[in-house]
Enzyme design. Structure first.
Site, PDB file in Angstrom:
ATOM      1  N   SER A  73       0.830  -1.204   0.000  1.00  0.00           N
ATOM      2  CA  SER A  73       0.000   0.000   0.000  1.00  0.00           C
ATOM      3  C   SER A  73       0.870   1.263   0.000  1.00  0.00           C
ATOM      4  O   SER A  73       1.878   1.343   0.704  1.00  0.00           O
ATOM      5  CB  SER A  73      -0.891   0.013   1.237  1.00  0.00           C
ATOM      6  OG  SER A  73      -1.509   1.274   1.355  1.00  0.00           O
ATOM      7  N   LYS A 130     -13.864  -3.305   2.390  1.00  0.00           N
ATOM      8  CA  LYS A 130     -14.681  -2.079   2.321  1.00  0.00           C
ATOM      9  C   LYS A 130     -16.174  -2.333   2.580  1.00  0.00           C
ATOM     10  O   LYS A 130     -16.837  -1.523   3.212  1.00  0.00           O
ATOM     11  CB  LYS A 130     -14.529  -1.406   0.953  1.00  0.00           C
ATOM     12  CG  LYS A 130     -13.165  -0.791   0.714  1.00  0.00           C
ATOM     13  CD  LYS A 130     -13.153  -0.062  -0.631  1.00  0.00           C
ATOM     14  CE  LYS A 130     -11.745   0.275  -1.054  1.00  0.00           C
ATOM     15  NZ  LYS A 130     -11.703   1.075  -2.270  1.00  0.00           N
ATOM     16  N   ASP A 146     -13.542   7.542  -2.305  1.00  0.00           N
ATOM     17  CA  ASP A 146     -13.016   7.060  -3.599  1.00  0.00           C
ATOM     18  C   ASP A 146     -13.572   7.846  -4.786  1.00  0.00           C
ATOM     19  O   ASP A 146     -12.835   8.271  -5.666  1.00  0.00           O
ATOM     20  CB  ASP A 146     -13.333   5.570  -3.797  1.00  0.00           C
ATOM     21  CG  ASP A 146     -12.443   4.676  -2.937  1.00  0.00           C
ATOM     22  OD1 ASP A 146     -11.299   5.076  -2.661  1.00  0.00           O
ATOM     23  OD2 ASP A 146     -12.896   3.580  -2.559  1.00  0.00           O
ATOM     24  N   ALA A 161     -19.022  -2.993 -13.308  1.00  0.00           N
ATOM     25  CA  ALA A 161     -20.183  -2.734 -12.445  1.00  0.00           C
ATOM     26  C   ALA A 161     -19.949  -3.328 -11.053  1.00  0.00           C
ATOM     27  O   ALA A 161     -20.890  -3.754 -10.391  1.00  0.00           O
ATOM     28  CB  ALA A 161     -21.442  -3.304 -13.087  1.00  0.00           C
ATOM     29  N   ALA A 204     -15.952  -0.704  -7.396  1.00  0.00           N
ATOM     30  CA  ALA A 204     -15.277   0.528  -7.826  1.00  0.00           C
ATOM     31  C   ALA A 204     -16.225   1.385  -8.657  1.00  0.00           C
ATOM     32  O   ALA A 204     -16.249   2.615  -8.528  1.00  0.00           O
ATOM     33  CB  ALA A 204     -14.014   0.186  -8.612  1.00  0.00           C
ATOM     34  N   ARG A 260     -19.333  -6.844 -18.427  1.00  0.00           N
ATOM     35  CA  ARG A 260     -19.307  -8.206 -18.971  1.00  0.00           C
ATOM     36  C   ARG A 260     -20.593  -8.937 -18.599  1.00  0.00           C
ATOM     37  O   ARG A 260     -21.239  -9.545 -19.444  1.00  0.00           O
ATOM     38  CB  ARG A 260     -18.067  -8.918 -18.410  1.00  0.00           C
ATOM     39  CG  ARG A 260     -17.795 -10.262 -18.962  1.00  0.00           C
ATOM     40  CD  ARG A 260     -16.476 -10.766 -18.437  1.00  0.00           C
ATOM     41  NE  ARG A 260     -16.456 -10.845 -16.958  1.00  0.00           N
ATOM     42  CZ  ARG A 260     -15.430 -11.245 -16.247  1.00  0.00           C
ATOM     43  NH1 ARG A 260     -14.298 -11.588 -16.850  1.00  0.00           N
ATOM     44  NH2 ARG A 260     -15.493 -11.289 -14.932  1.00  0.00           N
ATOM     45  N   LYS A 275     -25.637  -6.957 -14.076  1.00  0.00           N
ATOM     46  CA  LYS A 275     -25.081  -6.139 -12.986  1.00  0.00           C
ATOM     47  C   LYS A 275     -25.062  -4.661 -13.373  1.00  0.00           C
ATOM     48  O   LYS A 275     -25.310  -3.780 -12.549  1.00  0.00           O
ATOM     49  CB  LYS A 275     -23.671  -6.619 -12.628  1.00  0.00           C
ATOM     50  CG  LYS A 275     -23.711  -7.830 -11.692  1.00  0.00           C
ATOM     51  CD  LYS A 275     -22.385  -8.509 -11.540  1.00  0.00           C
ATOM     52  CE  LYS A 275     -21.340  -7.713 -10.797  1.00  0.00           C
ATOM     53  NZ  LYS A 275     -20.053  -8.465 -10.720  1.00  0.00           N
TER      54      LYS A 275
END
Ligand code: ATR
EC number: 1.1.1.25
Length: 273
Positions: A14, A65, A102, A127, A130, A151, A155
């Site tokens: 990180s 998260k 974010d 989807a 993020a 894809r 979703k």
């Protein structure tokens, strides 16, 4: 000294400690910022222990998260919309506030690159979490259209329906997409498997802006591909990383750090941190 850290798994690579240490130096804030990598089923316990022992705040990254979302006492409106928490602040009376910086980080980075979002046609690839985090902040910039392609089409449809109240968002399959788009944002994790989202090269043109939420020491696969097909403005997710961190730092400390020099130093040291 006030203590902060980032929870993730894996988290060893990180950049957050580097970024927040530079922010603290720049703003003359006394704090220390570390790393925590609990086992996946021990996150809740590790989080509680950190705050019981006086921790002031933390960042949360993959894969915690969504779990963090369920563990805090209160959620900011943007965390609620994102369905995920990447920033937690403990108030003086011990309440854990969950936030999500974010999407704000993405928008701040796009703006710092001079990308115009108002009245633009935006294509969002992916989807997952993020994409979900990016939708409300992007729609708040009043694009003329925001198309989600994924894809697994269902979703994208679900996500478009969920955010429909906030603006002109629709879902299309990769095959249905019709340009021109002003901005393409890749939020997929395709490059982690060395793959590309199945986007038609004809959608790329010289005036398009390309944003990949991923980053690396060299161009991501998606950015290389877009350049090959004529894109001139390409951006990777390193700026988003620094901007979401600046937003988190502001939530914790009430003071907004500058990001330009931190981003420069991060770029210079990428691969070594
Ligand atoms: P994140 O939280 O980073 O968004 P995620 O929730 O696992 O991660 O979502 C990953 C996204 O990348 C999904 O939209 C996924 O598509 P599916 O919903 O069809 O799984 C997308 N993705 C991953 N690999 C991909 C690939 N090779 N081509 C296109 N899309 C891909």
């Amino acid at each position: 000294m006030d203590r902060y850290l980032v929870f993730g798994h894996p988290v060893r690579h990180s950049k957050s400690p580097f970024i927040h240490t530079l922010f603290a130096r720049q703003t003359q804030q006394e704090l220390e910022y570390g790393l925590a990598e609990p086992a996946v089923d021990e996150f809740a316990h590790a989080l509680r222990t950190f705050f019981d022992q006086g921790g002031k705040g933390c960042n949360v990254t993959v894969p915690f998260k969504e779990q963090a979302f369920t563990l805090v006492d209160r959620l900011s409106p943007r965390a609620k919309r994102a369905g995920a928490v990447n920033t937690i602040k403990r108030t003086d009376d011990g309440v854990l506030l969950g936030d999500n910086t974010d999407g704000a980080g993405l928008v701040a980075d796009l703006k710092s690159h001079g990308v115009t979002l108002a009245d633009s046609r935006i294509l969002l690839l992916g989807a997952g979490g993020a994409a979900r985090g990016a939708l409300a902040p992007l729609l708040a910039e009043l694009p003329s259209e925001l198309v989600i392609a994924n894809r697994t089409h269902t979703k994208a449809q679900q996500l478009a329906a969920e955010f429909h109240d906030l603006g002109p968002v629709t879902a299309q399959t990769y095959e249905q997409l019709a340009g021109p788009f002003d901005l393409v944002i890749n939020s997929t994790s395709a490059s982690l498997q060395g793959e590309l989202p199945p986007l038609a090269p004809a959608l790329i043109h010289t005036d398009i802006a390309i944003y990949d939420m991923m980053y690396g020491a060299s161009d991501t696969a998606f950015i290389s591909w877009a350049k090959q097909h004529g894109a001139r403005q390409t951006m990777d997710g390193l700026g988003m990383l620094v901007e979401q961190a600046a937003e988190a730092f502001t939530v914790w400390r009430g003071i907004r750090p500058g990001t330009k020099q931190v981003l420069r130093e991060l770029k210079r040291n990428l691969g070594e941190i």
